[in-house]
Design a protein around this motif. Structure first.
Motif, short mmCIF file in Angstrom:
data_model
loop_
_atom_site.label_atom_id
_atom_site.label_comp_id
_atom_site.label_asym_id
_atom_site.label_seq_id
_atom_site.Cartn_x
_atom_site.Cartn_y
_atom_site.Cartn_z
N LEU A 90 0.81 -1.21 0.00
CA LEU A 90 0.00 0.00 0.00
C LEU A 90 0.85 1.27 0.00
N PRO A 91 1.78 1.47 0.96
CA PRO A 91 2.60 2.68 0.90
C PRO A 91 3.50 2.73 -0.34
N ILE A 117 4.71 11.14 6.09
CA ILE A 117 3.38 11.23 6.70
C ILE A 117 2.46 10.14 6.14
N VAL A 118 2.45 10.01 4.80
CA VAL A 118 1.63 8.98 4.16
C VAL A 118 2.06 7.59 4.60
N GLY A 119 3.37 7.38 4.71
CA GLY A 119 3.88 6.09 5.15
C GLY A 119 3.40 5.73 6.55
N VAL A 120 3.47 6.69 7.47
CA VAL A 120 3.03 6.45 8.84
C VAL A 120 1.53 6.16 8.89
N VAL A 121 0.75 6.94 8.14
CA VAL A 121 -0.70 6.73 8.10
C VAL A 121 -1.02 5.35 7.53
N CYS A 122 -0.29 4.92 6.51
CA CYS A 122 -0.49 3.58 5.94
C CYS A 122 -0.24 2.51 6.99
N VAL A 123 0.85 2.65 7.74
CA VAL A 123 1.18 1.66 8.77
C VAL A 123 0.08 1.59 9.82
N ILE A 124 -0.38 2.75 10.28
CA ILE A 124 -1.43 2.79 11.31
C ILE A 124 -2.73 2.20 10.77
#
Length: 508
Positions: free
Chosen positions: A324-325, A472-479
Motif C-alpha cells: 500500500l505505501p 506522513i503517508v507512510g506512517v498513516v499507511c502503517v497505522i
C-alpha cells in the motif's frame, strides 16, 4: 509435535527475514548500478533475451516442484532409505532434462532470438552472447535444484540464508567489475552471472554432501518405477509451469514485439521490485510449506488446515502492509532509487504488486495440492486458464492498440478467476470445507483490503507530494493497515494472543 513444529516455523521465518533484509539492501543497490552501467537499452535487451531461455523454465520448474514434494513427503514418512533413492533419481533426471534445455535452447530458442525479437541495430552480437551464457546459467541452476530442495525439505533455513546472501554479494561484486574491464558490458555481465551460478552449484553440492546422507556420492541411476512416478507428477505440473512462464516471459516478449526495449526495461525494474517485495511473504510461506506437506503425509488434516489458513491470511496481510505505501509513493521511491527511470515503470509496478498479493493467496493452496500428488484435474484447469493470458493480451494489443499496462490488467482478471477454480478443486482433496475457508481467509482479507486504504488514499490525493508528506503517508499507511488487520482481519483468539504477548513484554 505441533508445538515443536511451530517453534521451528518461527525460527526459520526469523532466519529468512534476516536473509531478506540483506538481500533487499543488496538487490536495491545492485539494480541501480546495473541500470546505470548498462543503460536503459542494454538493460532491456538483457531482460528480454535472458527471458527467452527462462521460458524453457517450465521444464525446470516442474521438476523443481517434484523434487521438493517427493523429498519432503519421504522425510515426513521418516523413510531415509527411500529419501536416498528418490534423491539419486531426481539428480539423474535433472541432468537429463538440462541436456534437453540445451538442445531446445540452441534450436528453437536461438531461432526465436535471432529472427523474432526487436533487437536494436548494432547489438545483435551482444544479444547472441547474452543468450548463450543464459542457456548455460539456466542449466547450472537446473542441476543444482535438487540440492536446494534438500536444504528446504530438511528445513535448514540458516544455510539457505547464507548461501543466497553469498550469491547476492557476488552479483554485486560482478557489477563493480564491469566498471573495470574495457569490454562490452552487456556480454561481460552475462558471463559473470554464469560464473556465479556454477560457483553456487559447487557450494550447494559440498554443503549437502556434508550434512545430508542421501546427497552424498552415489552412482547415477534411474529407477524406472520411481522415474515414472516423478515424471507423471512433473508432467502435470509442467502444464501449470508453462502457463506461469507464459504470462511472465510471454508478456515480456509481447511488450518487446509491440513496443521497444525501453518498455522491457520498465517491466524489468518493476519485476525486480516485485521480487524484493515478494520476499516478505515468500519467507513466511517457505518456512510453513514443508510442514504443510509433512502434515498431509502424516494424515494430520486439522494441522494442515490451520497452517493453510495462517499461511494464506497472514502472508496477504504482510503484503498489504508493504504494497500500500509503496504503490502510493512509487514515483518518489523510484526517483530516489534510480534517478531517471523508463516510462510506464510506476504503473507496471502498481499492477504487478496486485498480482503479488493474489499469488500469496494462491501459493498455500498450490502447495497443498502438490502434497496430495493428485494433480491431473488441478493442472489441466489451472494451466489452461492461465495460458489464456498471453493470447488474450496479444489480441488486444494487435487489434485494439491498447497501452502496455493493459496486459497486466488481463493477468489480474484471469488470476482472480483461476483462484476461484483452485479453491473449488483443492479444498475437497484435503478435506477442508470451502465455507470455512471463505469465512476464515477470504472475508478477513476482503475487509482489510477494502477498509485499510481509504484514509491513506484520501490523504495522498489531497496533500502536496514531497519528502515530508512521503513519511506522513507512510506512517498513516502503517497505522491504517495495522488497525485494519487487528480489528477486521484477526479472530478474537488471535487478538487475545497479541494482547497477551504485548502485556507479557511490558511487564518485563
Amino acid at each position: 509435535m505441533p508445538e515443536s513444529s511451530n517453534k521451528r516455523i518461527v525460527k526459520n521465518t526469523i532466519l529468512l527475514y534476516v536473509r531478506m533484509l540483506f538481500l533487499v539492501l543488496i538487490s536495491l543497490y545492485t539494480s541501480r548500478i546495473v541500470l546505470q552501467t548498462l543503460g536503459v537499452e542494454d538493460f532491456g535487451i538483457n531482460n528480454v533475451v535472458g527471458g527467452v531461455i527462462s521460458f524453457l523454465g517450465f521444464l525446470t520448474g516442474s521438476l523443481a516442484g517434484a523434487s521438493s514434494r517427493f523429498i519432503t513427503f519421504a522425510l515426513g514418512k521418516g523413510d531415509m532409505d527411500n529419501v536416498k533413492r528418490i534423491f539419486g533419481n531426481i539428480v539423474s533426471i535433472h541432468v537429463l532434462f538440462a541436456l534437453i534445455v540445451l538442445i531446445l535452447g540452441e534450436t528453437i530458442g536461438l531461432w526465436f532470438v535471432t529472427t523474432q525479437l526487436n533487437i536494436p541495430e548494432g547489438r545483435e552480437t551482444a544479444a547472441f552472447w547474452v543468450y548463450q551464457f543464459s542457456i548455460f546459467t539456466a542449466m547450472g541452476s537446473f542441476i543444482s535444484m535438487p540440492y536446494n530442495a534438500a536444504i528446504i525439505a530438511h528445513e535448514r533455513m540458516s544455510a539457505f540464508a547464507y548461501l543466497t546472501i553469498g550469491d547476492a554479494v557476488l552479483k554485486l561484486a560482478a557489477v563493480f567489475l564491469l566498471m573495470i574491464f574495457p569490454y562490452d558490458k552487456l556480454i561481460l555481465y552475462a558471463l559473470f552471472i554464469l560464473c556465479i551460478q556454477f560457483f553456487d552449484f559447487i557450494v550447494y553440492i559440498l554443503y549437502c554432501s556434508r550434512k545430508f546422507k542421501e546427497t552424498r556420492l552415489f552412482r547415477p541411476k534411474i529407477d524406472k518405477s520411481l522415474f515414472k512416478e516423478i515424471f507423471y507428477y512433473a508432467g502435470w505440473t509442467m502444464n501449470g509451469n508453462l502457463a506461469v512462464f507464459g504470462y511472465t516471459q510471454g508478456l515480456n516478449i509481447l511488450l518487446n514485439i509491440f513496443f521497444n526495449p525501453a518498455v522491457n526495461a520498465a517491466r524489468g525494474i518493476a519485476v525486480q521490485v516485485q521480487n524484493i517485495v515478494n520476499n516478505f511473504s515468500v519467507n513466511f510461506q517457505t518456512a510453513v510449506n514443508p510442514q504443510l506437506t509433512k502434515s498431509y503425509a502424516q494424515e494430520d488434516y486439522k494441522r494442515m488446515h490451520q497452517l493453510l489458513v495462517a499461511s494464506s491470511k497472514f502472508s496477504v496481510f504482510l503484503m498489504i502492509f508493504i504494497c500500500l505505501p509503496l504503490a502510493l509513493e512509487i514515483d518518489l521511491v523510484l526517483k530516489w532509487w534510480l534517478g531517471e527511470y523508463p516510462p510506464h515503470t510506476s504503473n507496471f509496478l502498481r499492477l504487478i504488486l496486485i498480482t503479488s498479493i493474489l499469488f500469496c493467496l494462491a501459493n498455500p493452496i498450490i502447495t497443498s495440492v502438490h502434497a496430495t500428488g493428485k494433480l491431473k484435474k488441478f493442472q489441466i484447469i489451472e494451466g489452461c486458464m492461465l495460458l489464456m493470458i498471453v493470447p488474450i493480451a496479444y489480441l488486444l494489443l494487435k487489434f485494439f492498440s491498447i497501452p502496455p499496462e493493459s496486459v497486466f490488467i488481463v493477468h489480474i482478471c484471469i488470476e482472480l478467476c483461476t483462484q476461484y477454480a483452485r479453491i473449488h478443486i483443492v479444498l475437497p482433496m484435503i478435506r477442508m470445507d470451502i465455507k470455512m475457508y471463505i469465512q476464515e481467509v477470504i472475508k478477513p482479507i476482503g475487509k482489510v483490503i477494502i477498509i485499510s486504504p481509504i484514509v491513506p488514499v484520501l490523504l495522498y490525493n489531497y496533500i502536496p507530494q514531497n519528502t515530508l508528506t512521503f513519511f506522513i503517508v507512510g506512517v498513516v499507511c502503517v497505522i491504517s493497515v495495522t488497525s485494519g488487520i487487528y480489528i477486521l482481519g484477526c479472530t478474537e483468539k488471535e487478538r487475545n494472543l497479541v494482547m497477551n504477548k504485548l502485556t507479557a513484554k511490558l511487564r518485563k
